[in-house]
Scaffold this active site. Structure first.
Site, short mmCIF file in Angstrom:
data_model
loop_
_atom_site.label_atom_id
_atom_site.label_comp_id
_atom_site.label_asym_id
_atom_site.label_seq_id
_atom_site.Cartn_x
_atom_site.Cartn_y
_atom_site.Cartn_z
N ASP A 11 9.60 6.76 109.47
CA ASP A 11 8.52 5.76 109.47
C ASP A 11 8.84 4.73 110.56
O ASP A 11 9.95 4.20 110.61
CB ASP A 11 8.45 5.10 108.09
N ASP A 109 2.10 6.63 111.55
CA ASP A 109 3.49 6.32 111.96
C ASP A 109 4.53 6.90 111.01
O ASP A 109 5.66 6.45 110.99
CB ASP A 109 3.68 4.80 112.09
N GLU A 110 4.14 7.91 110.26
CA GLU A 110 5.02 8.36 109.18
C GLU A 110 4.91 9.88 108.99
O GLU A 110 3.82 10.43 109.04
CB GLU A 110 4.56 7.65 107.91
P1 TTP Z 1 3.31 0.98 107.60
O1 TTP Z 1 4.30 2.01 108.03
O2 TTP Z 1 3.03 0.85 106.14
O3 TTP Z 1 3.81 -0.45 108.08
P2 TTP Z 1 4.54 -0.90 109.41
O4 TTP Z 1 4.89 0.27 110.26
O5 TTP Z 1 3.71 -1.93 110.09
O6 TTP Z 1 5.84 -1.61 108.89
P3 TTP Z 1 7.13 -0.95 108.21
O7 TTP Z 1 8.27 -1.27 109.12
O8 TTP Z 1 7.24 -1.61 106.89
O9 TTP Z 1 6.87 0.52 108.13
O10 TTP Z 1 1.96 1.23 108.32
C1 TTP Z 1 1.85 1.71 109.65
C2 TTP Z 1 0.73 1.04 110.38
O11 TTP Z 1 -0.49 1.29 109.71
C3 TTP Z 1 0.89 -0.46 110.45
O12 TTP Z 1 1.67 -0.88 111.58
C4 TTP Z 1 -0.53 -0.92 110.49
C5 TTP Z 1 -1.33 0.14 109.77
N1 TTP Z 1 -1.70 -0.34 108.41
C6 TTP Z 1 -2.92 -0.96 108.24
O13 TTP Z 1 -3.71 -1.08 109.20
N2 TTP Z 1 -3.25 -1.43 107.00
C7 TTP Z 1 -2.41 -1.33 105.93
O14 TTP Z 1 -2.75 -1.79 104.83
C8 TTP Z 1 -1.14 -0.68 106.11
C9 TTP Z 1 -0.18 -0.56 104.95
C10 TTP Z 1 -0.83 -0.20 107.37
MG MG Z 2 5.84 1.94 109.45
#
Ligand code: TTP
Ligand code: MG
Length: 387
Positions: A11, A109-110
């Site tokens: 991720d 992103d995962e």
């Molecule tokens: P995530 O992987 O949940 O968050 P992140 O990558 O920003 O942070 P982390 O280091 O905790 O993983 O989500 C990936 C992307 O998806 C995030 O950058 C923005 C988008 N996203 C949204 O637009 N709305 C949301 O509610 C979530 C959870 C994510």
């Molecule tokens: Mg992320």
């Protein structure tokens, strides 16, 4: 628990915000919030994500942007720029594709990766994960966190726990030790309601669920109870769901700076053709249609294809065709942002029959397989070809 599997959960860290910080160094080290316009605290809409610097203020995804503004008014607020994030995401997935074919994308992103068959190329699971992180960082200057475990949900908890820029391996003999002190909210499938019920019954941690009477869990929660019980024992039968039967194999590359030199572009097409060819041969697949993808500096994307009468998978055929398509397309003065090579139109039968019938082809195939082995061992740079 199936101790034999090596599952990665990857991720990206603060994905949208990290891309913005990368592209504007003035934002590095600052709280950055991506999402709706805060309009001085009166904005509607929500936070997409925020940088790690904004998190201690209580800003998080899906929060009303007005609340984020209240909590951290000095943050830099930026709108969502999807095309940039998609480009970074494509690059991440194309890197992952080089490590294994068993990839289950979960979001932009995962992903889960089944590395059981491929980690040994890098020495150990940990070394393979380090290599993936390094490749992502060196190619797109972004940090990924990776969790490694014998089952999916533990790999996911491991990557979450390791953030940011983390790498955490939970070996099979340590899974229960890792899981049991965690709160039950970390179990997949435990929402607020189930959590409240489990808490009422005195179950606070995953270990509490593991120690609970199985029969009572079944009576109280039915199948769901059994599922939670299995998870609490580190059992998760779900495999990495490979994204369907492959319909095509492709590799692409975005140039650091828009490229105008046709020689350099051909060199890149050769490398991409080589990657496509190796992957096809590894899986003993052949296809009939070669496609060239070109994106120009103005973000216009073009595809040119050629369909062979016979199925192919050797680099000479793939690159030869791609080069012809490119030569016809390219005009002096064009600025090229991205190129890609794809092979599709597979038949289900394997290539063996062909090889035996055609001894020349069989010999070429053997030579290519030998080269693949050398490259697997010594790296991509071990053998060069001329264009
Ligand atoms: P995530 O992987 O949940 O968050 P992140 O990558 O920003 O942070 P982390 O280091 O905790 O993983 O989500 C990936 C992307 O998806 C995030 O950058 C923005 C988008 N996203 C949204 O637009 N709305 C949301 O509610 C979530 C959870 C994510
Ligand atoms: Mg992320």
């Amino acid at each position: 628990m199936d101790k034999t599997r090596v599952i990665f959960h990857l991720d990206m860290d603060a994905f949208f915000a990290a891309v913005e910080q990368r592209d504007n160094p003035a934002l590095k080290g600052k709280p950055v919030v991506i999402g709706a316009d805060p309009k001085g605290g009166k904005g509607r809409g929500v936070v997409s994500t925020c940088s790690y610097e904004a998190r201690p203020y209580g800003v998080h995804s899906a929060q009303p942007i007005s609340l984020a503004y209240k909590k951290c008014p000095h943050a830099v607020f930026l709108p969502v720029n999807f095309s940039k994030y998609h480009e970074a995401s494509d690059k991440v997935f194309s890197i992952l594709n080089e490590f294994t074919d068993a990839i289950e994308p979960i979001s932009i992103d995962e992903a889960f990766l089944d590395m059981t068959e491929s980690y040994h190329f890098y020495g150990s699971p940990f070394a393979a994960a380090q290599r993936i992180k390094e490749r992502i960082y060196s190619e797109i200057s972004l940090n990924a966190s990776i969790g490694i475990a014998p089952v999916k949900f533990v790999a996911k908890i491991a990557s979450d726990s390791s953030k940011p820029n983390g790498l955490l391996e939970i070996k099979s003999e340590k899974v229960l030790e890792f899981l049991h002190p965690l709160p039950i909210s970390r179990l997949w499938g435990v929402g607020k309601k189930t959590q409240a019920m489990l808490n009422q019954l005195g179950m606070m941690t995953i270990g509490d669920v593991a120690g609970y009477d199985q029969r009572q869990l079944l009576d109280l929660f039915g199948e769901h109870g059994m599922h939670l019980y299995a998870l609490s024992q580190g059992i998760d039968p779900r495999g990495v769901e490979n994204d369907r039967e492959a319909k095509s194999v492709s590799h692409e590359n975005t140039f650091e700076v828009d490229e105008t030199d046709p020689e350099k572009i051909r060199q890149m097409l050769l490398q991409l053709s080589e990657l496509v060819s190796r992957r096809l041969r590894k899986h003993q697949m052949q296809g009939r249609t070669v496609s060239l993808k070109i994106r120009t500096s103005g973000f216009q994307t073009f595809t040119r294809t050629h369909t062979f009468e016979n199925r192919v998978n050797l680099i000479d055929d793939i690159y030869g065709c791609t080069k012809e398509l490119f030569n016809t397309f390219f005009k002096k003065g064009m600025r090229i942002r991205l190129v890609g090579v794809r092979l599709s139109n597979f038949d289900s039968e394997y290539i063996q029959e062909n090889l035996f019938i055609d001894p020349v082809n069989a010999k070429r195939e053997k030579v290519h397989q030998a080269l693949d082995r050398i490259k697997d061992k010594f790296g991509e740079q071990a053998i060069h070809r001329g264009i």
